[in-house]
Scaffold this active site. Structure first.
Site, mmCIF file in Angstrom:
data_model
loop_
_atom_site.group_PDB
_atom_site.id
_atom_site.type_symbol
_atom_site.label_atom_id
_atom_site.label_comp_id
_atom_site.label_asym_id
_atom_site.label_seq_id
_atom_site.Cartn_x
_atom_site.Cartn_y
_atom_site.Cartn_z
ATOM 1 N N LYS A 1 0.829 -1.205 0.000
ATOM 2 C CA LYS A 1 0.000 0.000 0.000
ATOM 3 C C LYS A 1 0.865 1.256 0.000
ATOM 4 C CE LYS A 1 -1.687 1.849 3.653
ATOM 5 N NZ LYS A 1 -2.394 2.123 4.924
ATOM 6 N N ASP B 1 -6.350 1.239 1.026
ATOM 7 C CA ASP B 1 -6.396 1.371 2.488
ATOM 8 C C ASP B 1 -7.779 0.937 2.956
ATOM 9 O OD1 ASP B 1 -8.066 3.431 1.706
ATOM 10 O OD2 ASP B 1 -7.091 4.952 2.955
#
Length: 225
Positions: free
Chosen positions: A120, A138
């Site tokens: 991420k 997220d």
């Protein structure tokens, strides 16, 4: 959602916010990387408060190494998990100095070899610093992908892979910013604000959350009855 709905979905988000960007504050690629590492399980607001003074003092990996772990902790002690994060930031800074001439590599696989940098974080840096069409999933994007039907998946990677396949070309560069901001301010976890959502009619989430005034009126009518 079908292809036409997805195009309409992003068209509306783009019209509402033509130039989306991260809410993390930074001055260069290295500071962005540090900020994103620090933002794990923390809010952007909290990270910005901690990094304003830090980034006035530290602009490069070498300066971070010189500051040291204790010096960094003094700046970020208000952020959750600051001990582990400080250790990772110093370690990744040392690697950037020794292996990358102090530069943040424009390579997702290399980024994920740095301490504290997962997929991420690497996707955020690749997108925001270097302009790559990556999708940093997220909690907000994971929720929106599943709640709306845009990119359902059981894991963040599954949602990311769906977005890779489904997001139309004109919107790929900024898609993850639109989704994060939409999740943060409109499609909230506990009570999505459907009454002011520009894509509510395209979303499969049911029942839609009524506006506060409508909810109050419905409650009053039920009580009177």
């Amino acid at each position: 959602m079908n292809r036409d709905h997805i195009f309409d979905f992003f068209s509306r988000l783009a019209e509402a916010n033509p130039a989306p960007r991260t809410e993390l504050e930074y001055g260069n690629d290295y500071q962005l990387l540090v900020a994103v590492v620090l933002s794990a399980q923390s809010t952007d607001i909290g990270v910005n408060k901690a990094t304003r003074a830090l980034f006035r003092e530290v602009e490069t990996p070498a300066q971070m190494v010189a500051l040291g772990e204790d010096g960094l902790k003094a700046h970020i002690k208000t952020i959750g998990l600051f001990n582990a994060k400080a250790k990772n930031v110093i370690a990744l800074s040392e690697i950037l100095v020794s292996d990358f001439d102090g530069q943040v590599p424009e390579d997702r696989d290399l980024l994920t070899t740095l301490p504290g940098v997962g997929r991420k974080t690497a996707n955020v840096v690749m997108n925001t610093a270097f302009g790559h069409e990556t999708f940093a999933v997220d909690t907000h994007i994971f929720r929106i992908g599943n709640r709306t039907g845009l990119a359902p998946g059981k894991t963040p990677l599954a949602v990311e892979q769906k977005l890779e396949k489904r997001v139309p070309g004109p919107f790929r560069r900024d898609a993850h910013h639109w989704l994060i901001l939409h999740g943060r301010y409109v499609c909230k976890a506990r009570r999505p604000e459907c009454w002011r959502c520009v894509v509510a009619d395209l979303c499969r989430y049911k029942p839609k959350t009524p506006a506060p005034a409508q909810k109050a009126s419905a409650t009053a009518a039920a009580s009177a009855g």
